[in-house]
Design a protein around this motif. Structure first.
Motif, mmCIF file in Angstrom:
data_model
loop_
_atom_site.group_PDB
_atom_site.id
_atom_site.type_symbol
_atom_site.label_atom_id
_atom_site.label_comp_id
_atom_site.label_asym_id
_atom_site.label_seq_id
_atom_site.Cartn_x
_atom_site.Cartn_y
_atom_site.Cartn_z
ATOM 1 N N THR A 161 0.832 -1.208 0.000
ATOM 2 C CA THR A 161 0.000 0.000 0.000
ATOM 3 C C THR A 161 0.866 1.257 0.000
ATOM 4 N N ASN A 162 1.892 1.267 0.824
ATOM 5 C CA ASN A 162 2.796 2.414 0.875
ATOM 6 C C ASN A 162 3.515 2.619 -0.458
ATOM 7 N N GLN A 163 3.936 1.508 -1.064
ATOM 8 C CA GLN A 163 4.606 1.600 -2.359
ATOM 9 C C GLN A 163 3.659 2.120 -3.436
ATOM 10 N N PHE A 164 2.397 1.698 -3.362
ATOM 11 C CA PHE A 164 1.401 2.167 -4.319
ATOM 12 C C PHE A 164 1.225 3.680 -4.209
ATOM 13 N N GLU A 165 1.171 4.174 -2.981
ATOM 14 C CA GLU A 165 1.027 5.615 -2.770
ATOM 15 C C GLU A 165 2.237 6.368 -3.300
ATOM 16 N N GLU A 166 3.429 5.803 -3.102
ATOM 17 C CA GLU A 166 4.638 6.422 -3.632
ATOM 18 C C GLU A 166 4.611 6.439 -5.157
ATOM 19 N N ASN A 167 4.135 5.359 -5.752
ATOM 20 C CA ASN A 167 4.029 5.309 -7.207
ATOM 21 C C ASN A 167 3.067 6.366 -7.733
ATOM 22 N N THR A 168 1.972 6.574 -7.007
ATOM 23 C CA THR A 168 0.997 7.587 -7.417
ATOM 24 C C THR A 168 1.632 8.972 -7.434
ATOM 25 N N LYS A 169 2.451 9.258 -6.422
ATOM 26 C CA LYS A 169 3.148 10.545 -6.372
ATOM 27 C C LYS A 169 4.117 10.687 -7.542
ATOM 28 N N LYS A 170 4.808 9.590 -7.872
ATOM 29 C CA LYS A 170 5.757 9.625 -8.982
ATOM 30 C C LYS A 170 5.040 9.855 -10.307
ATOM 31 N N ILE A 171 3.875 9.215 -10.470
ATOM 32 C CA ILE A 171 3.088 9.402 -11.692
ATOM 33 C C ILE A 171 2.645 10.854 -11.821
ATOM 34 N N GLU A 172 2.203 11.438 -10.709
ATOM 35 C CA GLU A 172 1.781 12.844 -10.723
ATOM 36 C C GLU A 172 2.930 13.749 -11.151
ATOM 37 N N GLU A 173 4.125 13.469 -10.630
ATOM 38 C CA GLU A 173 5.294 14.278 -10.984
ATOM 39 C C GLU A 173 5.658 14.097 -12.451
ATOM 40 N N LEU A 174 5.583 12.886 -12.948
ATOM 41 C CA LEU A 174 5.889 12.637 -14.353
ATOM 42 C C LEU A 174 4.881 13.330 -15.272
ATOM 43 N N ILE A 175 3.628 13.354 -14.853
ATOM 44 C CA ILE A 175 2.600 14.050 -15.643
ATOM 45 C C ILE A 175 2.913 15.534 -15.715
ATOM 46 N N ARG A 176 3.337 16.110 -14.586
ATOM 47 C CA ARG A 176 3.702 17.531 -14.578
ATOM 48 C C ARG A 176 4.902 17.788 -15.492
ATOM 49 N N GLN A 177 5.881 16.881 -15.429
ATOM 50 C CA GLN A 177 7.058 17.031 -16.285
ATOM 51 C C GLN A 177 6.674 16.960 -17.758
ATOM 52 N N ARG A 178 5.782 16.047 -18.073
ATOM 53 C CA ARG A 178 5.366 15.904 -19.465
ATOM 54 C C ARG A 178 4.645 17.148 -19.963
ATOM 55 N N GLU A 179 3.763 17.695 -19.134
ATOM 56 C CA GLU A 179 3.052 18.908 -19.536
ATOM 57 C C GLU A 179 4.018 20.082 -19.701
ATOM 58 N N GLN A 180 5.016 20.141 -18.831
ATOM 59 C CA GLN A 180 6.035 21.190 -18.956
ATOM 60 C C GLN A 180 6.823 21.027 -20.251
ATOM 61 N N ASN A 181 7.140 19.795 -20.601
ATOM 62 C CA ASN A 181 7.876 19.538 -21.833
ATOM 63 C C ASN A 181 7.073 19.912 -23.068
#
Length: 283
Positions: free
Chosen positions: A82-102
């Motif tokens: 569960t903790n790892q899943f939550e960490e993955n969700t945060k990473k996905i959110e950050e990657l989405i922001r990076q993609r939009e910035q790109n």
């Protein structure tokens, strides 16, 4: 001899094996491990490990005498997943922001390419003002295009080729998409653990270990209650008349609705495809 040994000698051997299997699953979902699960659908070894744990939890003959070591390890596995899943969700959110910035940067770079290529009067100032947006090599290449006296020189052609390639890279976000796919594959495995093992744990009363501090017992009960509440939430969200398959249960949960919200701005939305099993009622 342990209490489980008194209950069933065969289960003592199985207990050791299950503890080993839980440890193997831990390693497969550990982001720092060299050997990690890649794709849930193709990893029969991982699914067999989870199935063995689930079967042990469900079929143990006398739940009141369930070995505390296995319960603790299985509960810890669910909590870790569960903790790892939550960490993955945060990473996905950050990657989405990076993609939009790109994507935004690709549009900005296109504008600058047109400015320098058309030799607009203030092209030097515009390039200068973009130094905080782009790395030095891009700024230097823009200056090469702006200073070129013709469009047939090799320097001009090479510079334009490099700039256009950078625009393509920013638009495609290939490395980000690869990272997102890798993380989402891990999340499928983590959610699989959460559903299968957590569901099986519900039927087992919390074992009482000797010399366990009262505070730890209270905390354990609270954690189990939270686990049960989470389980009830996704069960209550199901509206099928018949008992749904594993994936149907999961994709109708609040957890997946959150995933859909997070990934809604993706160009192509792909929801996790958990294995259906041998039949819609087989889980």
């Amino acid at each position: 001899m342990s209490r489980s040994g008194i209950v069933n000698v065969r289960m003592v051997i199985t207990e050791e094996k299950i503890l080993s299997n839980i440890d193997k699953v831990h390693k497969l979902i550990n982001p720092n491990s060299k050997k990690q699960i890649v794709q849930l659908e193709d990893d029969s070894y991982f699914k067999d490990l989870i199935e063995s744990i689930k079967t042990y939890l469900i079929e143990y003959p006398k739940k009141k005498n369930f070995p505390a070591s296995v319960y603790k390890a299985a509960y810890g596995l669910v909590e870790y997943a569960t903790n790892q899943f939550e960490e993955n969700t945060k990473k996905i959110e950050e990657l989405i922001r990076q993609r939009e910035q790109n994507i935004a940067l690709s549009g900005r770079l296109k504008e600058l390419i047109d400015v320098v290529d058309n030799k607009e009067k203030d092209w030097k100032d515009q390039v200068k003002n973009a130094e905080d947006e782009f790395p030095e090599d891009i700024i230097d290449t823009l200056n090469i295009v702006g200073k070129s006296k013709g469009k047939k020189s090799q320097n001009y052609l090479d510079a334009m080729k490099l700039l256009n390639a950078r625009v393509t890279n920013l638009e495609s976000n290939l490395h980000i998409e690869i990272d997102m796919e890798r993380i989402e594959d891990r999340s499928k495995a983590l959610s699989y653990i959460g559903i299968e093992v957590a569901d099986a744990l519900k039927s087992i009363p919390t074992p009482v270990e000797e010399a366990t501090p009262v505070v730890e017992e209270v905390q354990a009960e609270q954690n189990v209650e939270q686990l049960n509440v989470a389980q009830q939430q996704y069960e209550q969200s199901v509206t099928f008349e018949k008992k749904p398959s594993l994936w149907q249960r999961f994709k109708n949960s609040k957890l997946v609705r959150a995933i859909r919200y997070i990934t809604k701005i993706r160009i192509v939305i792909q929801y996790p495809a958990l294995p259906e099993g041998k039949g819609s009622d087989n889980f």
